[in-house]
Design a protein around this motif. Sequence first.
Motif, short mmCIF file in Angstrom:
data_model
loop_
_atom_site.label_atom_id
_atom_site.label_comp_id
_atom_site.label_asym_id
_atom_site.label_seq_id
_atom_site.Cartn_x
_atom_site.Cartn_y
_atom_site.Cartn_z
N PRO A 69 0.84 -1.22 0.00
CA PRO A 69 0.00 0.00 0.00
C PRO A 69 0.86 1.26 0.00
O PRO A 69 0.52 2.26 -0.66
CB PRO A 69 -0.79 -0.12 1.31
CG PRO A 69 -0.78 -1.57 1.62
CD PRO A 69 0.53 -2.11 1.12
N GLY A 70 1.99 1.19 0.72
CA GLY A 70 2.91 2.33 0.75
C GLY A 70 3.50 2.63 -0.62
O GLY A 70 3.60 3.79 -1.01
N ILE A 71 3.87 1.57 -1.33
CA ILE A 71 4.48 1.78 -2.65
C ILE A 71 3.46 2.33 -3.65
O ILE A 71 3.77 3.19 -4.46
CB ILE A 71 5.06 0.44 -3.19
CG1 ILE A 71 6.20 -0.03 -2.28
CG2 ILE A 71 5.57 0.60 -4.62
CD1 ILE A 71 7.41 0.86 -2.24
N VAL A 72 2.23 1.85 -3.56
CA VAL A 72 1.19 2.36 -4.46
C VAL A 72 1.03 3.87 -4.23
O VAL A 72 1.01 4.67 -5.16
CB VAL A 72 -0.16 1.64 -4.23
CG1 VAL A 72 -1.27 2.30 -5.04
CG2 VAL A 72 -0.04 0.16 -4.59
N MET A 73 0.98 4.25 -2.96
CA MET A 73 0.81 5.66 -2.64
C MET A 73 2.06 6.47 -3.01
O MET A 73 1.96 7.64 -3.39
CB MET A 73 0.48 5.85 -1.15
CG MET A 73 -0.95 5.52 -0.84
SD MET A 73 -2.09 6.48 -1.91
CE MET A 73 -3.64 5.74 -1.50
N MET A 74 3.22 5.82 -2.88
CA MET A 74 4.45 6.48 -3.29
C MET A 74 4.37 6.83 -4.79
O MET A 74 4.71 7.94 -5.20
CB MET A 74 5.66 5.59 -3.03
CG MET A 74 6.97 6.21 -3.49
SD MET A 74 8.34 5.03 -3.45
CE MET A 74 8.17 4.29 -5.06
N ALA A 75 3.90 5.86 -5.57
CA ALA A 75 3.79 6.09 -7.02
C ALA A 75 2.84 7.25 -7.29
O ALA A 75 3.14 8.15 -8.08
CB ALA A 75 3.30 4.82 -7.71
N VAL A 76 1.70 7.25 -6.61
CA VAL A 76 0.71 8.32 -6.80
C VAL A 76 1.32 9.65 -6.38
O VAL A 76 1.20 10.67 -7.08
CB VAL A 76 -0.56 8.03 -5.96
CG1 VAL A 76 -1.52 9.20 -6.04
CG2 VAL A 76 -1.23 6.75 -6.44
N PHE A 77 2.00 9.63 -5.24
CA PHE A 77 2.58 10.86 -4.70
C PHE A 77 3.62 11.45 -5.66
O PHE A 77 3.55 12.62 -6.02
CB PHE A 77 3.21 10.58 -3.33
CG PHE A 77 4.13 11.66 -2.86
CD1 PHE A 77 3.65 12.94 -2.58
CD2 PHE A 77 5.49 11.41 -2.67
CE1 PHE A 77 4.50 13.95 -2.14
CE2 PHE A 77 6.34 12.41 -2.24
CZ PHE A 77 5.85 13.69 -1.97
N PHE A 78 4.57 10.64 -6.10
CA PHE A 78 5.63 11.16 -6.96
C PHE A 78 5.08 11.67 -8.28
O PHE A 78 5.44 12.75 -8.76
CB PHE A 78 6.71 10.10 -7.23
CG PHE A 78 7.84 10.18 -6.25
CD1 PHE A 78 8.48 11.40 -6.01
CD2 PHE A 78 8.28 9.06 -5.57
CE1 PHE A 78 9.53 11.50 -5.11
CE2 PHE A 78 9.32 9.14 -4.66
CZ PHE A 78 9.94 10.36 -4.43
N THR A 79 4.17 10.88 -8.86
CA THR A 79 3.61 11.30 -10.15
C THR A 79 2.88 12.63 -10.01
O THR A 79 3.08 13.54 -10.81
CB THR A 79 2.62 10.25 -10.67
OG1 THR A 79 3.23 8.97 -10.56
CG2 THR A 79 2.26 10.51 -12.12
N SER A 80 2.06 12.76 -8.98
CA SER A 80 1.25 13.97 -8.88
C SER A 80 2.10 15.18 -8.47
O SER A 80 1.93 16.26 -9.01
CB SER A 80 0.09 13.76 -7.90
OG SER A 80 0.56 13.28 -6.67
N PHE A 81 3.02 14.97 -7.53
CA PHE A 81 3.85 16.08 -7.08
C PHE A 81 4.72 16.62 -8.23
O PHE A 81 4.80 17.83 -8.46
CB PHE A 81 4.73 15.63 -5.91
CG PHE A 81 5.48 16.75 -5.24
CD1 PHE A 81 4.80 17.75 -4.56
CD2 PHE A 81 6.86 16.80 -5.28
CE1 PHE A 81 5.49 18.79 -3.94
CE2 PHE A 81 7.56 17.84 -4.66
CZ PHE A 81 6.87 18.83 -3.99
N THR A 82 5.34 15.70 -8.97
CA THR A 82 6.17 16.12 -10.11
C THR A 82 5.32 16.81 -11.17
O THR A 82 5.74 17.82 -11.74
CB THR A 82 6.86 14.89 -10.74
OG1 THR A 82 7.40 14.10 -9.69
CG2 THR A 82 7.98 15.32 -11.66
N ALA A 83 4.13 16.28 -11.41
CA ALA A 83 3.25 16.90 -12.40
C ALA A 83 2.91 18.32 -11.97
O ALA A 83 2.91 19.25 -12.77
CB ALA A 83 1.97 16.08 -12.54
N GLY A 84 2.65 18.49 -10.67
CA GLY A 84 2.34 19.83 -10.16
C GLY A 84 3.50 20.78 -10.37
O GLY A 84 3.33 21.89 -10.87
N ILE A 85 4.71 20.32 -9.99
CA ILE A 85 5.87 21.19 -10.11
C ILE A 85 6.15 21.53 -11.57
O ILE A 85 6.59 22.63 -11.89
CB ILE A 85 7.11 20.53 -9.47
CG1 ILE A 85 6.91 20.40 -7.96
CG2 ILE A 85 8.35 21.38 -9.72
CD1 ILE A 85 8.10 19.84 -7.25
#
Lengths: 259, 332
Positions: A69-85
């Motif tokens: 579950p942590g890795i799934v959220m990590m993937a979501v987090f990195f993708t969305s944060f980078t997209a935002g930046i």
Amino acid sequence: MFRFREALISVYVMWYRQVKRFVRARSRLIGSIAQPLFWMLFFGLGFSSALSFQEARSFGLGYMSFLIPGIVMMAVFFTSFTAGISVIWDKEFGFLKEVLVAPASRSLLIFGRALGDSTVAALQGFIVLVVAYFLTPTLLLDGIPIFTLTVFLTALTFTCLGIALASKVRSIEGFHLLTTFIAMPTLFLSGAFFPVETMPEWMKILAFINPLTYSVDAARKILTNIGFFSLPLNLMVLLGSTLIFTFIAAWIFEKTTVE
Amino acid sequence: MDVIEIEGLTKRFGDVLAVDNVSFKVKKGEIFGFLGPNGAGKTTLLNILVTVLKPTSGTARVAGYDVLKYPLKVREKIGVVFQDITLDRELTGRENLWIHGRVYGVNTSRLKKRIDELSRFIELEKWIDVQVKKYSGGMMRRLEIARALIHNPEILFLDEPTLGLDPQTRVHVWDYIKRLRREHGITVFLTTHYMDEAEKLCDRVAIIDHGKIISMGKPEDLTRQIDREIVYVRVDEADGFKVEKMFKALGENGFVEGFRMLEDKTLRFLVDDASKAIPKIFEVLQGFKVRIREVKYSKPTLEDVFLQLTGKSLREYEAGFVEHVRLYHRRR
């Protein structure tokens, strides 16, 4: 003067662009799935056989089930944060700059974009989950609707956080600093790799103010039925963080200028 | 009728005055050019006019609306092509136009027609469903011009429209801009640091340096101010000592004003009558046993006007780092 139809179109069009881009750029898709996959395979399997540590065992979980579950959220987090930046580049040198001279609400345009990026991030999270399911078939899948909601709120929170931070940064160095000083601590302090309860007290405080902690906890609760907070609390916090960061991102983007 | 009215416009970035008390007007249907070197404040001014940058002081009215008070009204009336390519390269030409049209509130049936119309106008019908990343630089520029026109703007703003394009493509882009004015009566405001672009394309030109307008008028009127002819002589000699002596001798023969050594060993003379001056120049140079490679003479250009007014050549401004990055991106 608020015109509902125009507003919807602005949001939809920007959403459409992000999703279309994702569908087009297959290399990006492969890249974004490879990273979490390596974490699961090499880090996850390596760690779970080296030490199946106390907490994981007392949960009655193998480390893999704990980690996924942590890795799934990590993937979501990195993708969305980078997209935002990445809004920085798009605004200074790209497509978004052109949108700044459109006679439409900038808040709505950026909100549409954030929704698009979140959709993409959520999709990637799901693909990672599917891959993870093959590695750990014991995951519980009956909470998928709530899981979807969790993933989406997480994605929207961090896309908007990225957009808000990005508008204060104008260089590639700043971009790297954000990754180092925001992204890495957020990830490590989220309980994705190790439980929050065994953290030192000072670290716990940081974990509690980190929205990603609640995403990871919610995902773990849904997929393995084990969690630190209750699911409603997790969702409330995520809903709150989503609203706050969406508002901030829209507000900052509304008065943005090009220099 | 004036569609752009600027009065005492100033923009300051910290200590730097990027735009310094600029005033001018642009008439409906005019092609108006801002000519100046890199960093003269052209893009800053354009950004203010298209409402993405706020001026420090002064007023600007575009299409009848104040840019500070009614930015949305201004945006409805204008089309903008920025210096950098602002297309989404992952998307096709049609998708780029479609998104733009929808954001500008063009309805679907009208938009479809407009895309067909414009892709024909820019002669990209065959490419319109291809991803933009497969386009050449000139094709991207044309697509951007089409995009800026989708919502039928009254004024088109172009920031360095032919930067980094090859000569043939540049002429092609000029043709589109001229046709726009001819066929649709659109007012065009453009910035450029190419004097030939200003000369061949614009009805009126404002020459800008260090944020100030130093001269303004029709290109032919501006060049007529210099009531002289220009002679260029390319020589073999590069020895500094000899060049100095040569210059001295030329000075003694009456070529006091306005001669200088340009890059590629070319001497430039500002003379009253080229046909009389050339033999005289030959005589002096031959005295130094200098081999003459090439001789040409011309009427003064805007380049000479700029040189006269600022003492510098437009080309002498080094392109900064950002320009290099830009050009690199463009050439990909």
